[in-house]
Design a protein around this motif. Structure first.
Motif, short mmCIF file in Angstrom:
data_model
loop_
_atom_site.label_atom_id
_atom_site.label_comp_id
_atom_site.label_asym_id
_atom_site.label_seq_id
_atom_site.Cartn_x
_atom_site.Cartn_y
_atom_site.Cartn_z
N VAL A 1 46.97 18.50 10.56
CA VAL A 1 46.30 17.25 11.23
C VAL A 1 46.54 17.06 12.24
N SER A 2 45.84 16.71 13.25
CA SER A 2 46.21 16.24 14.68
C SER A 2 45.61 15.15 15.17
N ALA A 3 46.18 14.06 15.60
CA ALA A 3 45.52 12.86 15.82
C ALA A 3 44.74 12.98 17.20
N PRO A 4 43.63 12.28 17.35
CA PRO A 4 42.67 12.37 18.63
C PRO A 4 43.62 11.83 19.84
N ALA A 5 43.34 12.53 20.90
CA ALA A 5 43.94 12.10 22.31
C ALA A 5 43.93 10.56 22.27
N LYS A 6 44.99 10.08 22.73
CA LYS A 6 44.79 8.54 22.95
C LYS A 6 43.95 8.20 24.11
N VAL A 7 42.99 7.41 24.00
CA VAL A 7 42.30 7.10 25.17
C VAL A 7 43.01 6.10 26.26
N VAL A 8 42.99 6.62 27.43
CA VAL A 8 43.57 5.97 28.41
C VAL A 8 42.68 5.23 29.36
N ARG A 9 42.66 3.97 29.33
CA ARG A 9 41.56 3.41 30.50
C ARG A 9 42.19 3.28 31.62
N ILE A 10 41.27 3.56 32.56
CA ILE A 10 41.43 3.19 34.21
C ILE A 10 41.39 1.55 34.68
#
Length: 138
Positions: free
Chosen positions: A38-47
């Motif tokens: 199980v891998s966590a989805p990539a963290k969403v980084v906001r600009i």
């Protein structure tokens, strides 16, 4: 009379104990054990808007290319000369990576106007090109 009643009851208890010793053990589980990763989805980084203002614009690349950068809240579109735009996702503040990982851009380096772009020109070769630039005059 009482001792006679106790004798059959004690014999019955001994007999059930002997029966428990002859019972077979539970069968081993013969089903294969499956492994799951199980891998966590990539963290969403906001600009952030301040970040977008700092990196949007035109860059004169060290090899003579002209790079134009436009931003949204989650990714940038980088257009080199008259080529198709390359979409890069934000992975950290001022750091962007293409979906296949072959193009990376880092902004706000040095005195704030510097940018570094690295890319793989040909997947068959073990080569990565690194270009640096300063933001062109606005």
């Amino acid at each position: 009379m009482r001792p006679l009643l106790l004798l059959p009851a004690s014999l019955l208890l001994i007999a059930t104990g002997a029966d428990a010793q002859t019972m077979s053990y539970p069968p081993p589980d013969t089903a294969p054990i499956a492994s799951v990763q199980v891998s966590a989805p990539a963290k969403v980084v906001r600009i952030r808007p301040t970040e977008a203002r700092k990196i949007s614009g035109a860059y004169d690349m060290s090899n003579g290319w002209n790079l134009r950068v436009s931003t949204t809240s989650r990714y940038i579109d980088a257009t080199i000369d008259d080529e198709q735009p390359i979409r890069l996702a934000a992975v950290a503040p001022y750091r962007f990576v293409s979906g296949d990982g072959n193009v990376t851009m880092e902004f706000n380096r040095g005195d704030g106007d510097d940018m570094r772009m690295s890319y793989v020109p040909d997947l068959r070769l073990g080569q990565r090109i690194v270009l640096e630039s300063r933001m062109a005059q606005r």
